[in-house]
Every structure is written in structure tokens, then in C-alpha cells.
Write a protein that holds these residues in place. Sequence first.
Motif, short mmCIF file in Angstrom:
data_model
loop_
_atom_site.label_atom_id
_atom_site.label_comp_id
_atom_site.label_asym_id
_atom_site.label_seq_id
_atom_site.Cartn_x
_atom_site.Cartn_y
_atom_site.Cartn_z
N ALA A 104 -1.78 5.23 -6.56
CA ALA A 104 -2.33 6.26 -5.68
C ALA A 104 -2.21 7.64 -6.30
CB ALA A 104 -1.63 6.22 -4.32
N THR B 62 -5.59 9.79 -1.56
CA THR B 62 -5.91 8.44 -2.01
C THR B 62 -5.03 7.42 -1.29
OG1 THR B 62 -4.34 8.66 -3.84
CG2 THR B 62 -6.65 9.16 -4.30
N HIS B 63 -5.57 6.23 -1.13
CA HIS B 63 -4.84 5.12 -0.51
C HIS B 63 -5.00 3.91 -1.43
CE1 HIS B 63 -4.13 1.83 2.51
NE2 HIS B 63 -3.14 2.65 2.81
N LEU C 168 -5.86 8.81 6.80
CA LEU C 168 -5.27 7.52 6.46
C LEU C 168 -5.76 6.39 7.35
CD1 LEU C 168 -1.52 8.20 5.56
CD2 LEU C 168 -3.39 7.54 4.06
N ARG D 135 -5.34 9.93 -7.51
CA ARG D 135 -5.58 11.25 -6.91
C ARG D 135 -5.75 12.31 -8.00
NH1 ARG D 135 -2.51 15.77 -4.70
NH2 ARG D 135 -0.54 14.80 -5.29
N GLN E 226 5.05 6.04 6.72
CA GLN E 226 4.08 7.11 6.88
C GLN E 226 3.94 7.43 8.37
OE1 GLN E 226 2.07 9.91 6.97
NE2 GLN E 226 2.07 9.30 4.82
N ALA F 182 -8.94 5.12 5.83
CA ALA F 182 -8.59 4.46 4.57
C ALA F 182 -7.97 3.09 4.82
CB ALA F 182 -7.64 5.34 3.77
N GLU G 212 0.03 5.91 -0.19
CA GLU G 212 -0.96 6.99 -0.28
C GLU G 212 -0.42 8.10 -1.19
OE1 GLU G 212 -0.22 10.17 0.92
OE2 GLU G 212 1.73 9.53 1.68
N CYS H 21 0.82 -1.21 0.00
CA CYS H 21 0.00 0.00 0.00
C CYS H 21 0.85 1.27 0.00
CB CYS H 21 -0.91 0.03 1.24
SG CYS H 21 -2.08 -1.33 1.37
#
Length: 333
Positions: free
Chosen positions: A285, A41-42, A220, A289, A245, A223, A24, A22
Amino acid sequence: MSADKAGVLAVGADVPVVDIACDESGFSGTNLLDPRAPVITHAAVDLAAAEAVEVVARVRANSRHLHSEYKATQILRQRSAVECLLESLDGKASVHLTDKRFFVVHRMVDFLLGEPTYAAGTSLAPDLREAAAVLHRRGPVVFGAADWYAVLACFVVMMRTKRHRVVNRTALDNFFAALGRLDGDLELVGRLRGSRKRVRAVLTTLLDDRSSVPPPLEPLLTALVDTTLHWSGGERAVDIVHDEQSALTTHRVDRIRTLLGGSLRDFSQVDSREHPRVQVADLLAGVARHLATQELHGCADPGLTALLQPYVLASSLWADEASGRRLALAAEV
């Protein structure tokens, strides 16, 4: 295998495991009202490392960018590269979209009128979502864009408790003064005006950084919950490798793991430059976005939006009806 109605996997269930990567795009800390960056976005991908390397190579072949770490800003310059990426991930990716301004409204409703839990704002707690969506859509119309923005801005400042040891009375007063200046009538706003006692209690709880109440301005977290639920489907445990993150602290992830029972098994953070699977998630991502932001502004490329649609999670925090329909989200949030 057993799971509850919301799709949370029972703890201890003997189930298969899916391993996703994953990343973002659009993270801006507590600066959630910047009109230049309205979407976060994630993205998640279910790819083996070799598959991810192949996807990046395929996308590179459709562009002229040759630097070591390939970023969405490069492929967005060439339509063929965007098409290649979105066509290469069929059935192996997802994207959670968050309209940041709607997120702020939703958080205002969650924390001041509902229960500020880690489930709030996710598909596990849908009760207040439609009310928040109506407030988001109607607020600027009923009260005027400037006065409504002032309420949201004051709310964001009020909920920043990290640097304070006691409740910030000035920020509290400013928020309720902004609510008082609204000239119009919406039922939820009347309830917000009467929530001062509750607000003080919530802010006091938030001063404890280790409390069971989630930080209010971290999209987040919601998400991550909905991404995990999607890939689990109530039938699989999920292992996640995520780009580094700062918002996803060990304490917060542990809270989410507890919330999700056996759905989230393992979570680790890595440097995307060394992990091609995360690089692909980063590309997706960033592209998502850009395309979702264009849709929000009504100036998107319909062909590229159509390619993005299959990846967009229905649990996305998105209240704009016109762009939501184009992104294949339900008209009713």
C-alpha cells in the motif's frame, strides 16, 4: 454457485473461500484536500504467513534497514527493494487507488444528485462515475482552480456532521454561496445549485450515526467493497484480516457485508506488527501510494510504474486520464 451481474455472491452459496490480508496507506480522516497527500491506497495480499515472512526477508535483503517493523518509507529509499517487493507478489496481490480530490467530487455527486448508499462510488454503482469524472476534470478549468477548490472545501465542512446535533446552517449556506460564485456553465453544477432541499434531507439523515446512509468522507469503505468484489469474482467468499483502522467500524463493515451478500464472509482487525501478511499489505500500500502520487504529478519512474500496473484494480477511483493510462487504468472512468 450463483452471483448477480455485478459479481455479488449469493447468500448461502456453497463456495470456496479466499483469505486475504489488507492494509491502507494515506488515510487522513476528513482532511481529503491536502495537496501534500492526494492519494489513498488499499492493498490486499493472498499469502500464507510463511510466504509473507519470506517476502519480507527477501525485501530486507535488498535494503539496509534492520528495524523490527519494516515500513514502506524504508524500502522507497532503495529502488532494488521496491522492485523486489513488486516482483515477489505476482498474481497474489491487488491495490485499489483513490484520488482523494476526485473522491470528494464523486461524493458530492453521489450524495446530492444520486443515492447515498454503500454501493455508491464502487463498481456496483457505475452510473454517476463518468459524470463525476467529467466534473472533476472540467471544474477547475471552467471555474478557476481557486473557486472550484472553495466549493469542495465547503462541501467537506458541510458533510462533517459527527459533532453536530442539528444541521449546520452556516456550513450549508457557505456551500451554496460557493456554488453561486462559480462563473461558468457545467450542467451538473446547475443541478447542484438546485439541490438545497435534498441536501438538508441528507444531512438530517447523516446526523443519525447508525443510519443506513454511509459516512460521506470515508474512502476506505468504497475501497473495501471493490477489493472484496475483486477477490470474490462472484465465485468465492472472502475472509479479510485487516490492520486496525478506526474508519472500519463493526456497524459499517456489517453494512458492507449485507450489501455484498455472501462475498464477504469474515472480517477481523489486527495489529500489523504481529501479522506478517498484513505487514506485506502495508508495504505494498505504501509503495503503491508513492508511485501513484508520482504518476499523478507526472514525475514517476516508468519502470516501477510498469511493475505496479498488474496490481491496480480497474475499479480504482481515479479520473486523471494521463496518469490513469500509465497505471493501466481505462482512459474512460
